[in-house]
Scaffold this motif. Structure first.
Motif, PDB file in Angstrom:
ATOM      1  N   LEU A   1      24.750  47.730  38.615  1.00  0.00           N
ATOM      2  CA  LEU A   1      25.343  47.735  37.188  1.00  0.00           C
ATOM      3  C   LEU A   1      24.968  49.258  36.626  1.00  0.00           C
ATOM      4  O   LEU A   1      26.227  49.668  35.960  1.00  0.00           O
ATOM      5  CB  LEU A   1      24.506  46.876  36.571  1.00  0.00           C
ATOM      6  CG  LEU A   1      24.504  45.300  36.742  1.00  0.00           C
ATOM      7  CD1 LEU A   1      23.599  44.538  36.078  1.00  0.00           C
ATOM      8  CD2 LEU A   1      25.964  44.934  36.493  1.00  0.00           C
ATOM      9  N   PRO A   2      24.059  50.048  37.022  1.00  0.00           N
ATOM     10  CA  PRO A   2      24.029  51.457  36.464  1.00  0.00           C
ATOM     11  C   PRO A   2      25.398  52.416  36.938  1.00  0.00           C
ATOM     12  O   PRO A   2      26.027  53.182  36.121  1.00  0.00           O
ATOM     13  CB  PRO A   2      22.878  51.961  37.022  1.00  0.00           C
ATOM     14  CG  PRO A   2      21.946  50.964  37.471  1.00  0.00           C
ATOM     15  CD  PRO A   2      22.926  49.719  37.780  1.00  0.00           C
ATOM     16  N   GLU A   3      25.839  52.063  38.172  1.00  0.00           N
ATOM     17  CA  GLU A   3      27.027  52.797  38.913  1.00  0.00           C
ATOM     18  C   GLU A   3      28.156  52.464  38.031  1.00  0.00           C
ATOM     19  O   GLU A   3      29.038  53.121  37.697  1.00  0.00           O
ATOM     20  CB  GLU A   3      27.162  52.530  40.165  1.00  0.00           C
ATOM     21  CG  GLU A   3      25.917  53.233  41.000  1.00  0.00           C
ATOM     22  CD  GLU A   3      26.047  52.808  42.394  1.00  0.00           C
ATOM     23  OE1 GLU A   3      25.232  53.262  43.402  1.00  0.00           O
ATOM     24  OE2 GLU A   3      26.643  51.684  42.898  1.00  0.00           O
ATOM     25  N   LEU A   4      28.233  51.140  37.898  1.00  0.00           N
ATOM     26  CA  LEU A   4      29.529  50.602  37.299  1.00  0.00           C
ATOM     27  C   LEU A   4      29.688  50.986  35.855  1.00  0.00           C
ATOM     28  O   LEU A   4      30.717  51.224  35.221  1.00  0.00           O
ATOM     29  CB  LEU A   4      29.361  48.918  37.087  1.00  0.00           C
ATOM     30  CG  LEU A   4      30.751  48.217  37.317  1.00  0.00           C
ATOM     31  CD1 LEU A   4      31.467  48.461  38.543  1.00  0.00           C
ATOM     32  CD2 LEU A   4      30.321  46.538  37.376  1.00  0.00           C
ATOM     33  N   THR A   5      28.587  50.990  34.929  1.00  0.00           N
ATOM     34  CA  THR A   5      28.692  51.071  33.545  1.00  0.00           C
ATOM     35  C   THR A   5      28.279  52.821  33.300  1.00  0.00           C
ATOM     36  O   THR A   5      28.689  53.057  31.987  1.00  0.00           O
ATOM     37  CB  THR A   5      27.668  50.467  32.946  1.00  0.00           C
ATOM     38  OG1 THR A   5      26.408  50.467  33.216  1.00  0.00           O
ATOM     39  CG2 THR A   5      27.972  48.957  33.082  1.00  0.00           C
ATOM     40  N   GLY A   6      27.717  53.472  34.101  1.00  0.00           N
ATOM     41  CA  GLY A   6      27.373  54.846  33.783  1.00  0.00           C
ATOM     42  C   GLY A   6      26.163  54.726  32.695  1.00  0.00           C
ATOM     43  O   GLY A   6      25.736  55.816  32.217  1.00  0.00           O
ATOM     44  N   VAL A   7      25.301  53.567  32.472  1.00  0.00           N
ATOM     45  CA  VAL A   7      24.308  53.386  31.867  1.00  0.00           C
ATOM     46  C   VAL A   7      23.102  53.634  32.603  1.00  0.00           C
ATOM     47  O   VAL A   7      22.892  53.094  33.781  1.00  0.00           O
ATOM     48  CB  VAL A   7      24.346  51.872  31.085  1.00  0.00           C
ATOM     49  CG1 VAL A   7      22.868  51.985  30.349  1.00  0.00           C
ATOM     50  CG2 VAL A   7      25.174  51.671  30.005  1.00  0.00           C
ATOM     51  N   PRO A   8      22.117  54.460  32.532  1.00  0.00           N
ATOM     52  CA  PRO A   8      21.089  54.856  33.504  1.00  0.00           C
ATOM     53  C   PRO A   8      20.205  53.490  33.794  1.00  0.00           C
ATOM     54  O   PRO A   8      20.152  52.699  32.909  1.00  0.00           O
ATOM     55  CB  PRO A   8      20.530  56.150  32.948  1.00  0.00           C
ATOM     56  CG  PRO A   8      20.791  55.990  31.339  1.00  0.00           C
ATOM     57  CD  PRO A   8      22.102  55.351  31.278  1.00  0.00           C
TER      58      PRO A   8
END
Lengths: 161, 180
Positions: free
Chosen positions: B148-155
């Motif tokens: 999910l962090p990779e997909l959204t850019g949210v750390p």
């Protein structure tokens, strides 16, 4: 000893314990907690004894060698841990199983494992180990088992469950 | 046929603790699992979400310190949902998932033994079609091992902070409702 003899712990404590156990598994074994692929290991070991040529020709089975690995041992230990926990709190049950329940359990087990293998993991491998790594696959799996599980539970609510 | 003895012993120990925690957490009880899907008993959700948040925060911290790799399964956008939907039906019928069925079988619950027999049969059947599924369903819309962090850019830390806050609020609301 008294805490070990309690019939149950707070679900948050048990959950936190499983989370910490995940740290241990990642660190010590280079392996996330998972269970469903062990059922394939059981099949591979049985077929290896009965029809070794078939196993050699089936990469899905032969690639699992050695069949008795860390994850296999994990499942054996799991049964033992649950047994001791139930023993310590005197909550072991041995209720008779009706023939309807028997077939329901066999069918449920079949669907469960077929689905897990298709998805590549179960509630442990995808649901906990995958979701804790924030894997997209883990969260999709989590959402889907709740969607179909809730629907199935509603349908079966008024029958023998 | 066998892995090295230290790894077998390590697996036994890890599994032992896992089984002990599942049993104490009451998730090896079929009524608790079916109760979750009927939204009458949120024990399963409490155990799983707490394990995910505590486990994930620690695993990512260990990963940052170079103490562990990550093992992310591929996001196969057809096979994972289809498998998950089939799994959910089976989980309610059986009343356990694979791990809790092993725990329940260890406790002596006989229905879990029948469930395990069904699982082993499914594994045997699946193995015969595994090559076919691998070259079809599991290939369709496969995004690979994405998080999910990779997909959204949210750390990562924002995800865990948000999850922890959401879980805390949800569980507080559940517990306050339970006291009424």
């Amino acid at each position: 000893m008294s805490i070990l003899a309690r019939p149950s712990w707070s679900p948050y404590a048990a959950g936190a314990g499983i989370g910490i156990l995940s740290w241990f598994a990642f660190w010590s074994a280079d392996h996330p907690l998972g269970v469903s692929s062990v059922m394939v290991r059981v099949v591979a070991a049985i077929e290896q004894a009965a029809a070794p040529a078939h196993v050699a020709a089936t990469p899905y089975l032969s690639k699992l060698a050695p069949f008795f690995d860390w994850e296999f041992a994990l499942v054996i230990g799991l049964a033992a841990g649950a047994w001791l926990s139930a023993r310590l709190s005197h909550s072991a049950e041995d209720s008779p199983v009706s023939s309807t329940r028997r077939w329901q359990a066999i069918l449920g087990g079949f669907l469960l494992l077929f689905g897990a293998r298709l998805a590549g993991g179960c509630t442990s491998g995808h649901g906990i180990s995958g979701s804790l790594q924030l894997a997209l696959s883990g969260w999709i799996f989590f959402a889907c088992i709740f969607a179909s599980g809730m629907l199935t539970a509603q349908v079966l609510k008024n029958r023998e469950l | 046929m066998f892995e090295t003895l230290p790894r077998i012993l390590l697996g036994l120990l890890t599994g032992f603790l896992f089984g002990f925690l599942l049993q104490k957490g009451r998730v090896s009880d079929r009524r608790v699992i079916v109760g979750q899907f009927l939204l009458r008993d949120f024990t399963v959700m409490k155990v799983m979400l707490t394990a995910i948040i505590v486990g994930g925060a620690g695993v990512y911290a260990m990963h940052a310190a170079g103490l562990t790799k990550l093992f992310v399964k591929p996001a196969q956008l057809v096979a994972v949902p289809v498998g998950g939907l089939i799994f959910g039906v089976g989980m309610v019928l059986l009343g356990y998932c694979p791990g809790t069925a092993v725990a329940a079988a260890g406790e002596g619950k006989r229905d879990a033994w029948f469930g395990l027999a069904g699982m082993i049969a499914a594994a045997a059947v699946y193995a015969e079609f595994a090559g076919l599924f691998a070259s079809t369903v599991q290939k369709w819309s496969n995004l690979g091992p994405v998080t999910l962090p990779e997909l959204t850019g949210v750390p990562v830390w924002a995800w865990f902070a948000a999850l922890a806050i959401a879980a805390a609020l949800f569980f507080r609301w559940l517990e306050s409702r339970a006291r009424l």
